[in-house]
Write an enzyme that holds these catalytic residues in place. Structure first.
Site, PDB file in Angstrom:
ATOM      1  CB  THR A   1      34.515  66.573   1.820  1.00  0.00           C
ATOM      2  OG1 THR A   1      35.985  66.897   2.378  1.00  0.00           O
ATOM      3  CG2 THR A   1      33.576  67.613   2.268  1.00  0.00           C
ATOM      4  CD  GLU A   2      30.076  60.841   2.960  1.00  0.00           C
ATOM      5  OE1 GLU A   2      28.893  61.008   3.366  1.00  0.00           O
ATOM      6  OE2 GLU A   2      30.678  59.853   2.806  1.00  0.00           O
TER       7      GLU A   2
ATOM      8  CB  ILE B   1      36.732  64.867  -5.029  1.00  0.00           C
ATOM      9  CG1 ILE B   1      35.513  64.482  -4.109  1.00  0.00           C
ATOM     10  CG2 ILE B   1      37.796  64.070  -5.037  1.00  0.00           C
ATOM     11  CD1 ILE B   1      36.024  64.345  -2.591  1.00  0.00           C
TER      12      ILE B   1
ATOM     13  CD  GLU C   1      45.953  69.709   2.022  1.00  0.00           C
ATOM     14  OE1 GLU C   1      46.792  69.520   3.219  1.00  0.00           O
ATOM     15  OE2 GLU C   1      46.273  69.298   0.965  1.00  0.00           O
ATOM     16  N   GLY C   2      41.355  71.141   6.322  1.00  0.00           N
ATOM     17  CA  GLY C   2      41.195  71.669   7.451  1.00  0.00           C
ATOM     18  C   GLY C   2      40.883  73.146   7.412  1.00  0.00           C
TER      19      GLY C   2
END
Length: 600
Positions: free
Chosen positions: A194-195, A227, A408-409
């Site tokens: 992820t960013e 993270i 996770e979505g």
């Protein structure tokens, strides 16, 4: 019959394959990434053994739901029992979830105890230093962890469910031999995708890796946010854009590649731990990469294949989410039963070698996270003011639970993923049928088999698919109601395809309701499967399980009928249009549109 069939199919000319990638969402696009892995004949629809996928064609694909999986042999059961006892003892005597929450980290005795138990290496093969557990064994232990401390569960899951999972799934023998023993021996792992600018779209990440002039290294630059284990990880699975030559056009394009990155490579730093609403004891941090030299042998899964690697890791890890959120509040027996049933259904499918579980895993993640939140909220309500107090512990559980509907979505995107993936599968099948009419003499079998099903439905002669052969006799009535729901669902999908065609991607109100119907159908099938197994075995709880399965299926099929009615109702569709307009007005005004009633 043949002429009528042709007319029916010609009405469906708009049912082309849905361009799912147009949504630019990683969770949705993963369906195409997985389908692309499998070769198919030109013009043929790729068959899928997923129960959920086939719902969108109004068909029952039973082999992954019935009978309920029983995949553990005697040795595996004995091994699991040997692990359950010390695990439960650890959480009752060593780990203190309230202390972990207060100090915002897992305290050292607990962390050391988890390493000694082997909790960080449950699925690493024994020959490489792990316990070598199956998915079903893993799910049972995750269930115990989640029932005691979700923050600890995140620390463990970030390490092995996603952190080094890519090495297990895609690593070369050399990569596995080098890194898996280390992640079993107090070296934390992390999954770095992820960013800030990417959100749920894995394809829009900015972190880049360029091949060095000598061709021996990739030079990595960029950053990642949120993270888990980011401040502790020594070994990371990192995703970055890399230049790749397109073999068809010869042009150089950017594609995501996965890398195994060590903090020891140099240039890897992290920010301070994030302050979070819940799961406070899990370490969450930004991670920065400044000219990190990655040996080319640390490419994971091949250059340009990072998107496939990421989606497979996430799909493989989502089933554990359901296991972690069952048994939180035992009083809510029915939701617990269904959630637990999904977790072990999917882990059993995986242990049996299934490759067709990505929709089911997405459903179980959404279902479990929402059921757990509901149950916790209800428990607080039942306890009144005491439930609101910190000493009771429920407020910590509620804070910890909130993240599960996001990571996770997000559940919102996973709903679209389920709906659009299924619709694409149904649409591709109808397109195949349309193509068959171009050469009818060569495709008579397909035309008569598939088209006749739709013809008899049009003239009212069809009957819903039968589930009688799959369930115990005591559950025939519930199974019959579910079969009717499956038939109605398939008919609604055809209606949606005919009406909207490709533009269905823009109809999120409809997609969400179709997804909810899918959740209810799948959860009912799983509950009926487990209860049938219990009735056949004649266990002490068999009649109790029968009642739960019947009660759940009745309520679920009623919800399915309501959602399908909404999808086809002109009045409701008109209301969706109004709601869309309201949302646009709010965005345009950048806030509340109307004035205060006092106009002051």
């Amino acid at each position: 019959m043949f002429r009528v069939a042709r007319i029916v199919i010609q009405q469906q000319v708009k049912c082309e394959t849905i361009p799912i990638r147009s949504l630019k969402m990683s969770a949705v696009a993963s369906a195409q990434a997985q389908v692309a892995e499998k070769p198919r004949a030109k013009g043929a629809t790729q068959e899928d053994y997923s129960f959920v996928m086939n719902l969108f064609r109004g068909q029952i694909e039973a082999r992954q739901v019935f009978p309920y999986p029983n995949v553990l042999n005697e040795e595996q059961r004995d091994t699991l029992q040997m692990l359950i006892d010390p695990c439960e003892k650890f959480f009752s005597e060593v780990n203190n979830p309230s202390k972990n929450d207060t100090i915002e980290k897992v305290d050292e005795p607990s962390l050391n105890g988890l390493w000694e138990l082997g909790a960080f290496s449950l699925q690493v093969p024994q020959e490489l230093g792990g316990l070598g557990l199956s998915n079903t064994q893993y799910a049972r232990l995750v269930e115990i962890v989640g029932a005691n401390d979700l923050g600890v569960g995140i620390t463990l899951g970030a390490h092995q469910s996603i952190g080094f999972k890519g090495i297990l799934l895609f690593g070369t023998p050399e990569q596995k031999a080098k890194y898996l023993p280390r992640v079993c021996n107090k070296e934390f792992a992390a999954f770095c995708l992820t960013e800030p600018s990417s959100g749920s779209d894995a394809g829009s990440i900015k972190t880049r890796a360029e091949l060095s002039p000598d061709g021996k290294h990739f030079i990595l630059n960029g950053s990642k946010i949120w993270i888990s284990n980011g401040g502790m990880a020594e070994i990371m699975t990192v995703f970055a854009q890399t230049p790749v030559q397109d073999p068809k056009t010869g042009k150089t394009v950017d594609k995501v590649t996965a890398f195994i990155v060590e903090r020891a490579f140099g240039g890897v730093t992290n920010g301070p731990p994030e302050k979070k609403m819940g799961i406070k004891c899990s370490n969450t941090a930004e991670v920065y990469y400044d000219n990190v030299k990655i040996p080319i042998e640390n490419v994971l899964g091949g250059v340009g294949n990072g998107f496939k690697v990421a989606m497979n890791i996430l799909n493989n890890g989502r089933f554990g989410m359901a296991a972690a959120l069952s048994e939180k509040i035992a009083k809510m027996a029915m939701l617990h039963y269904v959630t637990e049933s999904m977790a072990y259904m999917i882990s059993g499918n995986m242990d049996s070698g299934s490759q067709h579980y990505h929709l089911e895993a997405a459903i179980s993640k959404c279902f479990a996270s929402e059921a757990a939140w509901y149950v916790c909220d209800e428990a607080i309500q039942i306890m009144g003011g005491m439930g609101f107090m910190k000493e009771t512990g429920l407020e910590r559980i509620m804070r910890d639970l909130r993240i599960f509907r996001i990571f996770e979505g997000t559940n919102d995107i996973l709903r679209l993923f389920v709906a659009l993936t299924g619709i694409q599968y149904a649409g591709a099948h109808l397109k195949e049928l349309q193509n068959a009419f171009k050469h009818p003499t060569a495709n008579l079998g397909l035309i008569f088999e598939e088209a006749s099903k739709r013809v008899v439905r049009k003239v009212g002669l069809s009957s819903p698919p039968s589930m009688d052969q799959y369930v115990h006799n005591d559950l025939l009535q519930a199974a019959s109601e579910l079969a009717k729901s499956i038939d109605s669902f398939g008919e609604s999908i055809e209606m949606v395809l005919i009406k909207y065609g490709k533009s269905i991607v823009n109809e999120q109100y409809i997609l969400n309701r179709l997804a909810n119907a899918t959740f209810d159908i799948y959860s009912s099938a799983v509950a009926l499967s487990r209860a049938s197994a219990a009735l056949r075995a004649g266990g002490e709880s068999a009649q109790h399980e029968r009642q739960m399965a019947e009660a759940w299926t009745l309520e679920a099929t009623q919800r399915v009928a309501a959602n399908l009615k909404i999808v086809s109702s002109g009045r409701n569709l008109d209301n969706f249009t109004k709601m869309s307009s309201i949302a646009k007005n709010v965005f345009k005004a950048e806030g509340v549109v109307q004035l205060n009633p006092l106009k002051l």
